[in-house]
Scaffold this motif. Structure first.
Motif, PDB file in Angstrom:
ATOM      1  N   ASP A  62      42.303  -7.845  47.747  1.00 43.44           N
ATOM      2  CA  ASP A  62      43.340  -6.910  48.217  1.00 43.44           C
ATOM      3  C   ASP A  62      44.600  -7.661  48.622  1.00 43.44           C
ATOM      4  OD1 ASP A  62      41.703  -4.729  47.776  1.00 43.44           O
ATOM      5  OD2 ASP A  62      41.032  -4.615  49.867  1.00 43.44           O
ATOM      6  N   ARG A 104      46.352  -9.029  45.477  1.00 39.92           N
ATOM      7  CA  ARG A 104      47.066  -7.951  44.760  1.00 39.92           C
ATOM      8  C   ARG A 104      48.318  -7.523  45.508  1.00 39.92           C
ATOM      9  NH1 ARG A 104      41.536  -5.000  43.057  1.00 39.92           N
ATOM     10  NH2 ARG A 104      41.179  -6.208  41.165  1.00 39.92           N
ATOM     11  N   ARG A 105      48.251  -7.493  46.827  1.00 39.85           N
ATOM     12  CA  ARG A 105      49.443  -7.155  47.632  1.00 39.85           C
ATOM     13  C   ARG A 105      50.543  -8.174  47.379  1.00 39.85           C
ATOM     14  NH1 ARG A 105      52.172  -8.411  52.065  1.00 39.85           N
ATOM     15  NH2 ARG A 105      50.874 -10.207  52.534  1.00 39.85           N
ATOM     16  N   LYS A 125      50.874 -10.139  44.740  1.00 39.94           N
ATOM     17  CA  LYS A 125      51.338 -10.049  43.355  1.00 39.94           C
ATOM     18  C   LYS A 125      52.301  -8.889  43.155  1.00 39.94           C
ATOM     19  CE  LYS A 125      50.563 -12.241  40.314  1.00 39.94           C
ATOM     20  NZ  LYS A 125      51.360 -13.375  39.850  1.00 39.94           N
ATOM     21  N   ARG A 126      52.100  -7.807  43.887  1.00 41.12           N
ATOM     22  CA  ARG A 126      53.033  -6.674  43.780  1.00 41.12           C
ATOM     23  C   ARG A 126      54.428  -7.078  44.238  1.00 41.12           C
ATOM     24  NH1 ARG A 126      48.679  -3.677  45.757  1.00 41.12           N
ATOM     25  NH2 ARG A 126      49.516  -3.735  47.860  1.00 41.12           N
ATOM     26  N   ARG A 127      54.499  -8.062  45.123  1.00 43.35           N
ATOM     27  CA  ARG A 127      55.790  -8.501  45.643  1.00 43.35           C
ATOM     28  C   ARG A 127      56.437  -9.565  44.765  1.00 43.35           C
ATOM     29  NH1 ARG A 127      55.978  -9.027  51.950  1.00 43.35           N
ATOM     30  NH2 ARG A 127      58.124  -9.023  51.301  1.00 43.35           N
ATOM     31  N   ASP A 128      55.708 -10.025  43.746  1.00 46.82           N
ATOM     32  CA  ASP A 128      56.246 -11.022  42.830  1.00 46.82           C
ATOM     33  C   ASP A 128      57.516 -10.506  42.168  1.00 46.82           C
ATOM     34  OD1 ASP A 128      54.981 -13.437  42.729  1.00 46.82           O
ATOM     35  OD2 ASP A 128      53.702 -12.952  41.023  1.00 46.82           O
ATOM     36  N   ARG A 129      58.404 -11.400  41.913  1.00 48.24           N
ATOM     37  CA  ARG A 129      59.623 -11.034  41.194  1.00 48.24           C
ATOM     38  C   ARG A 129      59.842 -12.031  40.076  1.00 48.24           C
ATOM     39  NH1 ARG A 129      64.144 -10.287  45.791  1.00 48.24           N
ATOM     40  NH2 ARG A 129      62.743  -9.581  47.403  1.00 48.24           N
TER      41      ARG A 129
END
Length: 88
Positions: free
Chosen positions: A41, A44-45, A47-51
């Motif tokens: 979790d 994944r959190r 990775k969602r913030r990856d840019r």
């Protein structure tokens, strides 16, 4: 963040997998952090913030035109202070 030696991690991997569900576990080798075990979790959190970073030279003329026309939404005027001494 909890720190554990690689040797201790290998001996007690199940324990550290359980702990990593609550907080990241840094594994050390020769006293230096070498990797971190964390929950799926949390991964994944993050990775969602990856840019994806792009160079200005990679932008199309259309993208540059859209950026030039963009306006800062109301409520962000305080950020102007951040740019007052900026030089390109």
């Amino acid at each position: 963040m909890l720190k554990v030696s690689a040797a201790d991690f290998q001996r007690n991997i199940g324990r550290y997998q359980d702990l990593a569900l609550r907080e990241p576990v840094a594994v050390t080798r020769n006293g230096r952090e070498s990797c971190v075990l964390l929950s799926v979790d949390e991964y994944r959190r993050l990775k969602r913030r990856d840019r994806r970073v792009r160079l200005v030279e990679e932008l199309s003329d259309e993208e540059i035109a859209l950026i030039a026309k963009a306006e800062v939404p109301a409520g962000y005027e305080h950020l102007d202070e951040e740019l007052k001494d900026w030089n390109p």
